[in-house]
Design a protein around this motif. Sequence first.
Motif, PDB file in Angstrom:
ATOM      1  N   UNK A   1       0.774  -1.226  -0.007  1.00 13.72           N
ATOM      2  CA  UNK A   1       0.149   0.142  -0.540  1.00 13.72           C
ATOM      3  C   UNK A   1       1.003   1.599  -0.421  1.00 13.72           C
ATOM      4  N   UNK A   2       1.795   1.101   0.669  1.00 10.39           N
ATOM      5  CA  UNK A   2       2.783   2.744   0.906  1.00 10.39           C
ATOM      6  C   UNK A   2       4.040   2.198  -0.951  1.00 10.39           C
ATOM      7  N   UNK A   3       3.804   0.972  -1.138  1.00  9.18           N
ATOM      8  CA  UNK A   3       4.350   1.452  -2.647  1.00  9.18           C
ATOM      9  C   UNK A   3       3.716   1.999  -3.564  1.00  9.18           C
ATOM     10  N   UNK A   4       2.156   1.562  -3.393  1.00 10.83           N
ATOM     11  CA  UNK A   4       1.480   1.818  -4.470  1.00 10.83           C
ATOM     12  C   UNK A   4       1.017   3.342  -4.127  1.00 10.83           C
ATOM     13  N   UNK A   5       1.026   4.207  -2.844  1.00 13.55           N
ATOM     14  CA  UNK A   5       0.683   5.314  -2.425  1.00 13.55           C
ATOM     15  C   UNK A   5       1.396   6.049  -2.948  1.00 13.55           C
ATOM     16  N   UNK A   6       2.906   5.965  -2.910  1.00 17.09           N
ATOM     17  CA  UNK A   6       3.831   6.921  -3.081  1.00 17.09           C
ATOM     18  C   UNK A   6       4.333   6.721  -4.539  1.00 17.09           C
ATOM     19  N   UNK A   7       3.652   5.879  -5.198  1.00 16.40           N
ATOM     20  CA  UNK A   7       3.807   5.775  -6.995  1.00 16.40           C
ATOM     21  C   UNK A   7       2.147   6.704  -7.354  1.00 16.40           C
ATOM     22  N   UNK A   8       1.403   7.129  -7.406  1.00 13.55           N
ATOM     23  CA  UNK A   8       0.557   7.910  -7.315  1.00 13.55           C
ATOM     24  C   UNK A   8       0.716   9.174  -6.889  1.00 13.55           C
ATOM     25  N   UNK A   9       1.907   9.101  -6.334  1.00 16.48           N
ATOM     26  CA  UNK A   9       1.817  10.567  -5.552  1.00 16.48           C
ATOM     27  C   UNK A   9       2.935  11.352  -5.864  1.00 16.48           C
ATOM     28  N   UNK A  10       3.717  10.145  -6.926  1.00 12.97           N
ATOM     29  CA  UNK A  10       4.633  10.744  -7.339  1.00 12.97           C
ATOM     30  C   UNK A  10       4.619  10.685  -9.106  1.00 12.97           C
ATOM     31  N   UNK A  11       3.923   9.963  -9.318  1.00 11.72           N
ATOM     32  CA  UNK A  11       3.153  10.584 -10.864  1.00 11.72           C
ATOM     33  C   UNK A  11       2.070  11.716 -10.952  1.00 11.72           C
ATOM     34  N   UNK A  12       1.363  12.554  -9.644  1.00 11.70           N
ATOM     35  CA  UNK A  12       0.425  13.084 -10.193  1.00 11.70           C
ATOM     36  C   UNK A  12       1.835  14.721  -9.275  1.00 11.70           C
ATOM     37  N   UNK A  13       2.455  14.373  -9.612  1.00  5.39           N
ATOM     38  CA  UNK A  13       4.053  15.190  -8.587  1.00  5.39           C
ATOM     39  C   UNK A  13       4.765  15.643 -10.696  1.00  5.39           C
TER      40      UNK A  13
END
Length: 103
Positions: free
Chosen positions: A26-38
């Motif tokens: 869940x942490x990796x997927x959340x970081x991936x989503x946030x990084x993608x948006x940024x």
Amino acid sequence: MNAFDQAIEQALGLPASLVWRLIWTVVVLAVWGIARRLVRALLGRVVEDASSRFQVTKVSGYVLAIIAFASLAKIWIQGVTGLATYFGLLSAGVAIALQDPII
């Protein structure tokens, strides 16, 4: 095993190692989503040309996805050396098999 892991196992009825793997997923997927948006927001401001922005956004999305996939593979697959050898041999075989059509 510490008391926190024992409490997790008793409360959920699942091994603590599985619960930790799920949490890290869940942490990796959340970081991936946030990084993608940024990255998309940053590239939207920096790159002026629409076609260049599209290409750079696609490439950055692929790079971030590969990093996320590699992180998830590291979390879930224990014997990474055997898997890496398998994929290396598989890619070499595919490269040799597709050598003539590509040329």
